[in-house]
Structure formats: C-alpha cells, structure tokens
Design an enzyme around this catalytic site. Sequence first.
Site, PDB file in Angstrom:
ATOM      1  N   CYS A  39      -1.654   8.628   3.982  1.00 39.40           N
ATOM      2  CA  CYS A  39      -1.575   8.121   2.269  1.00 39.40           C
ATOM      3  C   CYS A  39      -2.979   8.595   1.589  1.00 39.40           C
ATOM      4  O   CYS A  39      -2.818   8.612   0.346  1.00 39.40           O
ATOM      5  CB  CYS A  39      -1.197   6.566   1.882  1.00 39.40           C
ATOM      6  SG  CYS A  39      -2.411   5.688   3.217  1.00 39.40           S
ATOM      7  N   GLU A  96       0.819  -1.090  -0.093  1.00 34.52           N
ATOM      8  CA  GLU A  96      -0.080   0.081   0.018  1.00 34.52           C
ATOM      9  C   GLU A  96       0.889   1.208   0.032  1.00 34.52           C
ATOM     10  O   GLU A  96       1.745   1.383   1.056  1.00 34.52           O
ATOM     11  CB  GLU A  96      -0.718   0.143   1.209  1.00 34.52           C
ATOM     12  CG  GLU A  96      -2.175   1.068   1.062  1.00 34.52           C
ATOM     13  CD  GLU A  96      -2.063   2.288   1.760  1.00 34.52           C
ATOM     14  OE1 GLU A  96      -1.515   3.214   1.243  1.00 34.52           O
ATOM     15  OE2 GLU A  96      -2.083   2.056   3.138  1.00 34.52           O
TER      16      GLU A  96
END
Length: 486
Positions: free
Chosen positions: A288, A254
């Site tokens: 993120c 990720e």
Amino acid sequence: MKTFETRNKSFINGSWTEGLSQRTYDILNPYDHSVISTVRLATAKQLEEAFTIAKEAQKKWAKSKPEERREVILKAAEFLRNHREEIVEVFSRETGGTLLKANIELDLGLEILEEAAKMVNEIYHVREIPSNIGGKVNHVYRLPLGVISSISPFNFPFNLSMRTIAPAIALGNSVVHKPDIQVGFTGGVVIAAAFEYAGLPKGVFNMILTDLEEIGDGMLTNPIPKLISFTGSTPVGRHIGEIAGKHLKRVALELGGNNPFIVLSDADVDRAVDAAIFGKFIHQGQICMCINRIIVHKDLYEQFISKFVERAKALPYGNPLDPKTVIGPLINERQLEKALGFIEEAKRDGANVALEGKRVGNILTPTVFRDVKNSDKIAQMEMFSPIVSIIPAETDEEAIEIANDTEYGLSSAIFTTDLEKGERFGLMIDSGMTHINDQSVNDAPNVPFGGNKMSGLGRFGNPWIVDEFTVTKWISLQTKYREFPF
C-alpha cells in the site's frame, strides 16, 4: 513447512479446528501454482462460535497481570525466532515475495511484538486530573476495549496482522482474526502457532481460515466485536465503514494509496533513483505504501528517467526463493491480468512507454510510463504491481500540487539537498506520512502509521494504537461533602 503443515486449520478456543464447510481451498504458490496445502473452510456458525468464545475469554484476560501478558508476547517472539528459517520459506512460497521481503516482514512482526510488550501497563493505570470542585479527585483509566475483529490482506499478511493482534492482546483484549485465505499460513497459522507455544489462554486469540462465500459480512456485523481492524482496498474499507457506522463500532482502517515520490530541483538524482527503485519494486509493487507516481522537476526529468529505466530494466526476476531475485510473481493470475489491463488501457489512451514490461508466467517485469499527466487514469489509480508513472513538474511548488491531486493520502517521499525545505514541503503534502530523502515504504511499531483522505482512519503504532484499542473511563472521588445549590 514441517512445523506448520499439519496445522492447516482454523485455531479456535486454543485448538486446531477443522472447518465444517463442504468446500475446500487450495493455497497455491504464486510462482509455480503448486499446491502448498488444502484447507477445509470454516463456516459462518464456527465464526459466530469464535466470537462467543472470545467474549468469554476476554473477561478473564482483561484481569490478567501485566507480567503475564508481557511474558506471553515475548514467548511468541521466541517461537518466531526459533523457527526463523522455516517461517521465511513459508512466507516466500505463499506470498510470492522474495527472501529479502520475507525477512523484512518477519523482522517487522518481531519489532511489533517487542513494542507491544511495552504496552501492558497502559490499562488500569490511573491518571489524576485536577478538579475545580472542592474535595473532588478525578481519576482517568484506560480499560480493555473487548473483542477485536481483525481482517488482513495478502501482501504483507504477517506484519499487517500482527500490528493489530499483538497490541490488542497486550492491552487485555481478545481477537477473532481472518487472514486472506490465499496466505492463510503467513497471515494466520504462523501467528496462531506462536501464541499457542507462548501459552496464551484459550479463546483470547482465534484465527479463522475461510472466505466471504462462507461467512459474508460476519466479521463486521457480529454484535460482539467493539472494533473492526482492516487493511486492504479503499472500496472494501468504505463498505466496512458503512456497516461499522450503522452498528456504532470503532474502526481502524488502513486502505489504498497513490503515493508520490517527488524529485525537487536540487535533488541528488543518483540517490533519488536508488530510493525510487526500491520503493517502487519491493514485493513487485504490492504494498500500500509503494511508489505509484514519480514527480520530477523538469530540470532533472530526462536525467532521472534515463537512470531509472536503466536500473529497472536490469532487475533480476524469477523464483522468489532464489536470493538474487528482486521481482517475483504477483499473488495470483487475476491480479496479473488486472495489471496487464492497466497497461493496455494506458497505451490506448496514448501513454508514452519508457520501459515495456513482459509477462513471464505469473511475473510481470517493470513497466514505466513517462510524460504522464496527473489527470490520466493510470496516475489516479493504485497499480499494486510493478507499473509506475513518471510526471514532469514545472516548479517544486507544482510538484507538491500534483502530489496532492488524488483522493488518497497514505505515504509520500521528497528528495532534496535542503532538509529544511524538504520538511516544510513535507508538511504541505496531505498524507499521513512523508519521508525526506527516502522512499515511501517505511514502517515501525513506535511511529504513527496511517493515512489521510481515502487512505484510512486511525493510527497504528505505540502509543497511538493504545487509544484505538482501549476505552477511557473517568471516575471521580468526592472526598469532602459537597454543597449543592438546591
């Protein structure tokens, strides 16, 4: 810190283990630079030993009963609840996150543990599949994958560690975990303490407090782990992918995001501003999934900017332990200097400043650029700070085109009063996740979390993570004699 201050060590084979390096590392409070703890770093040899221990422990853990695995996971959650107030303070002091952020992070981790407890029956569960061969019975099983190498970042270290560790353990795997040393307590020590309390057998979970200078690529190149789980930057993710490909290891990556927040022509501006303020400035933009670009239809552009800047300007900043604080410090001075560099470079390139941020110690207050072109450097880079670009769009369709014009594809958001239109447009955005009439920072343990393009590979969340962390086995049973052609 009382519960954890003497546990400033790695956790190997069920024991708190002093690092054997000659080097130590001071874990600092990002707000005032005070030393939280001094850690002696683990060595490459200790890391190798941890993998060997994890391999042996996994053989037995793979045969454990589902009830045992469920009990361990729920007892770990019990530990976290019992120490909630202390843990929230640790999270805030070590990461620089506000008390709101620390509570959200702990709650997300608890939800992950509760969801992981539902996965324990997934291994060794037989699924029967029909066969076109007479007398043949096909059985398909999921088996534990083995040892998992887990690497977590500095921003949401507890949550982003637990989403690998808890499902891995629930599915009969063992784990060697390395948190970012800057947040060794939040990303490692608290988790190890919870599983120690829960009675997890020795060696099933091992946590290493160290840095790259000590271990290099040891978390990646060791032959024992079958999967590398990493959350962090795209450049590091590429490096991990190259090594994993060479060694034919699985990966769960990720990575970075350049997440668009789209305000369509029919949006409610006030609601959109509310969402955008939260989705951009939670944890100072160091997530993120945080909004990186705001793309607004030209008819609402000036109205949105005016209200957004007014709200951003008023956000309280300061000590993250103050319940009123919204904007706390960036994780370290290097990240702050990097963010200031982005601002100065954008100004030199002619960017139009709608709100000038200021540096206060290790805090950067909100900075807003307007009239940004999507091709501008500041619109194509992940800011990971309280800096945002606002981009005008001539049409709703152009807004979607602008959103897709990036190498990233993690999260996104669309504001509209037409939900059917919003969902239709959402499917046109090349990202792993799109949220209609919400902001881009959303997570849950029962949804497919992950990105497209340069934002990652694989999906977290139940049941998607089950396939990632298990191996599929086909066994056929020939119950009647089979005639062969020769």
